[in-house]
Design a protein around this motif. Structure first.
Motif, short mmCIF file in Angstrom:
data_model
loop_
_atom_site.label_atom_id
_atom_site.label_comp_id
_atom_site.label_asym_id
_atom_site.label_seq_id
_atom_site.Cartn_x
_atom_site.Cartn_y
_atom_site.Cartn_z
N ILE A 1 -8.08 8.44 5.07
CA ILE A 1 -7.69 6.84 5.06
C ILE A 1 -7.31 6.59 6.54
O ILE A 1 -7.37 5.39 6.93
N ASP A 2 -6.35 7.37 6.94
CA ASP A 2 -5.56 6.98 8.33
C ASP A 2 -6.88 6.85 9.34
O ASP A 2 -6.74 5.90 10.41
N GLN A 3 -7.94 7.39 9.19
CA GLN A 3 -9.04 7.38 10.56
C GLN A 3 -9.82 6.08 10.17
O GLN A 3 -10.48 5.66 11.18
N MET A 4 -9.88 5.45 9.16
CA MET A 4 -10.92 4.53 8.85
C MET A 4 -10.09 3.17 9.27
O MET A 4 -9.18 3.10 9.27
N PHE A 5 -11.07 2.37 9.99
CA PHE A 5 -10.62 1.10 10.58
C PHE A 5 -9.64 1.35 11.70
O PHE A 5 -8.93 0.56 12.18
N GLY A 6 -9.67 2.54 12.27
CA GLY A 6 -8.63 3.12 13.37
C GLY A 6 -7.54 3.54 13.00
O GLY A 6 -6.68 3.07 12.05
N ASP A 7 -7.00 4.78 13.57
CA ASP A 7 -5.86 5.33 13.24
C ASP A 7 -4.60 4.74 13.89
O ASP A 7 -4.88 3.88 14.91
N GLY A 8 -3.49 5.27 13.67
CA GLY A 8 -2.29 4.57 14.61
C GLY A 8 -2.66 4.78 15.88
O GLY A 8 -1.92 3.81 16.85
N GLU A 9 -2.77 6.16 16.25
CA GLU A 9 -2.87 6.24 17.68
C GLU A 9 -4.06 5.43 18.34
O GLU A 9 -3.56 4.82 19.34
N TRP A 10 -4.99 5.26 17.68
CA TRP A 10 -6.03 4.32 18.28
C TRP A 10 -5.49 2.67 18.37
O TRP A 10 -5.80 2.03 19.51
N ALA B 1 0.22 -3.00 8.66
CA ALA B 1 0.22 -2.43 7.39
C ALA B 1 -0.59 -1.10 7.52
O ALA B 1 -0.20 -0.02 7.01
N LYS B 2 -1.66 -0.97 8.17
CA LYS B 2 -2.30 0.08 8.38
C LYS B 2 -1.88 0.97 9.21
O LYS B 2 -2.08 2.39 8.74
N LEU B 3 -1.16 0.76 10.21
CA LEU B 3 -0.32 1.56 10.91
C LEU B 3 0.53 2.28 10.27
O LEU B 3 1.09 3.40 10.07
N LEU B 4 1.41 1.41 9.53
CA LEU B 4 2.61 1.93 8.68
C LEU B 4 1.99 3.05 7.68
O LEU B 4 2.71 4.13 7.69
N VAL B 5 0.99 2.59 6.84
CA VAL B 5 0.43 3.64 6.00
C VAL B 5 0.08 4.85 6.30
O VAL B 5 -0.08 5.90 5.99
N GLY B 6 -0.60 4.74 7.75
CA GLY B 6 -1.24 5.76 8.32
C GLY B 6 -0.33 7.03 8.96
O GLY B 6 -0.19 8.07 8.47
N LEU B 7 0.78 6.43 9.56
CA LEU B 7 1.84 6.93 10.30
C LEU B 7 2.55 7.73 9.16
O LEU B 7 3.00 9.08 9.00
N ARG C 1 4.67 0.76 0.30
CA ARG C 1 4.21 0.15 -0.73
C ARG C 1 4.37 -1.58 -0.52
O ARG C 1 3.55 -2.24 -0.94
N SER C 2 5.40 -1.89 0.00
CA SER C 2 5.95 -3.24 0.44
C SER C 2 4.91 -3.86 1.25
O SER C 2 4.26 -4.80 1.02
N ALA C 3 4.44 -3.18 2.22
CA ALA C 3 3.27 -3.39 3.45
C ALA C 3 1.99 -3.74 2.63
O ALA C 3 1.44 -4.69 2.95
N ALA C 4 1.77 -2.89 1.87
CA ALA C 4 0.46 -2.81 1.36
C ALA C 4 0.36 -3.94 0.24
O ALA C 4 -0.60 -5.07 0.11
#
Length: 193
Positions: free
Chosen positions: A176-185, A136-142, A113-116
């Protein structure tokens, strides 16, 4: 650089619709010699790059916000289930191990929530940091995937049924995690430290 929209029936424009695993719909647009009128200088690469970066940033920030909403729904379903589901004469939430897992979910939710919120403010101001968006994208994805997987686990068998909402939360989080690249990518491509 902005371009005026083309009509769906324009010659050379094809649209191929498809469904994601969470049952949301998407489309692939192909432009083959579709006429369009530029709104700005079509030879100004800096203007084009800035416009594209702004759209990507807004999309990534919006996905982070949506992910937090999905996480909130999964968390609320799980805490409600923990207080109402009885086992051995007591609510599941009375079990200490169950409470610890819910506490971990709460920490993950607040972190995301804070990162977003931070990236939403940065993007709205027009002064965003690309690395902050990626983090932020990495955090919310993982954290989002882990929270939703934990929510399904804590619900037991009902969590994987089509009729129960928590499974839908998990599927949406995967998309959502897959869009714009997931954490692993993001990790593999050295975009995140």
């Amino acid at each position: 650089m902005r371009w005026r929209h083309s009509r769906r029936s324009a010659a050379g424009l094809t649209l191929r619709a498809h469904w994601f695993v969470d049952e949301s719909i998407a489309a692939e647009l192909t432009f083959d010699r579709v006429p369009a009128l530029p709104q700005g200088d079509p030879f100004d690469n800096r203007q084009q790059g800035a416009a594209l970066a702004a759209v990507r940033a807004a999309g990534a920030a919006a996905l982070c916000a949506e992910a937090v909403g999905v996480m909130e729904a999964a968390f609320e379903l799980t805490t409600s289930f923990a207080m109402t589901r009885q086992q051995f004469g007591k609510p599941l939430g009375a079990n200490q191990a169950y409470r610890h897992q819910i506490a971990e979910m709460a920490v993950a939710l607040e972190t995301c929530r804070s990162a977003a919120a931070m990236v939403a403010q940065e993007v709205a101001s027009g002064e965003y940091n690309g690395m902050d968006l990626l983090r932020a994208k990495l955090l919310v994805g993982l954290h989002g995937r882990a929270l939703c997987q934990q929510a399904v686990q804590l619900h037991g068998g009902i969590g994987v049924t089509e009729e129960y909402k928590v499974g839908h939360c998990l599927r949406r989080m995967f998309v959502i995690d897959q869009m714009f690249g997931d954490g692993e990518w993001l990790r593999r491509n050295s975009l995140i430290d």
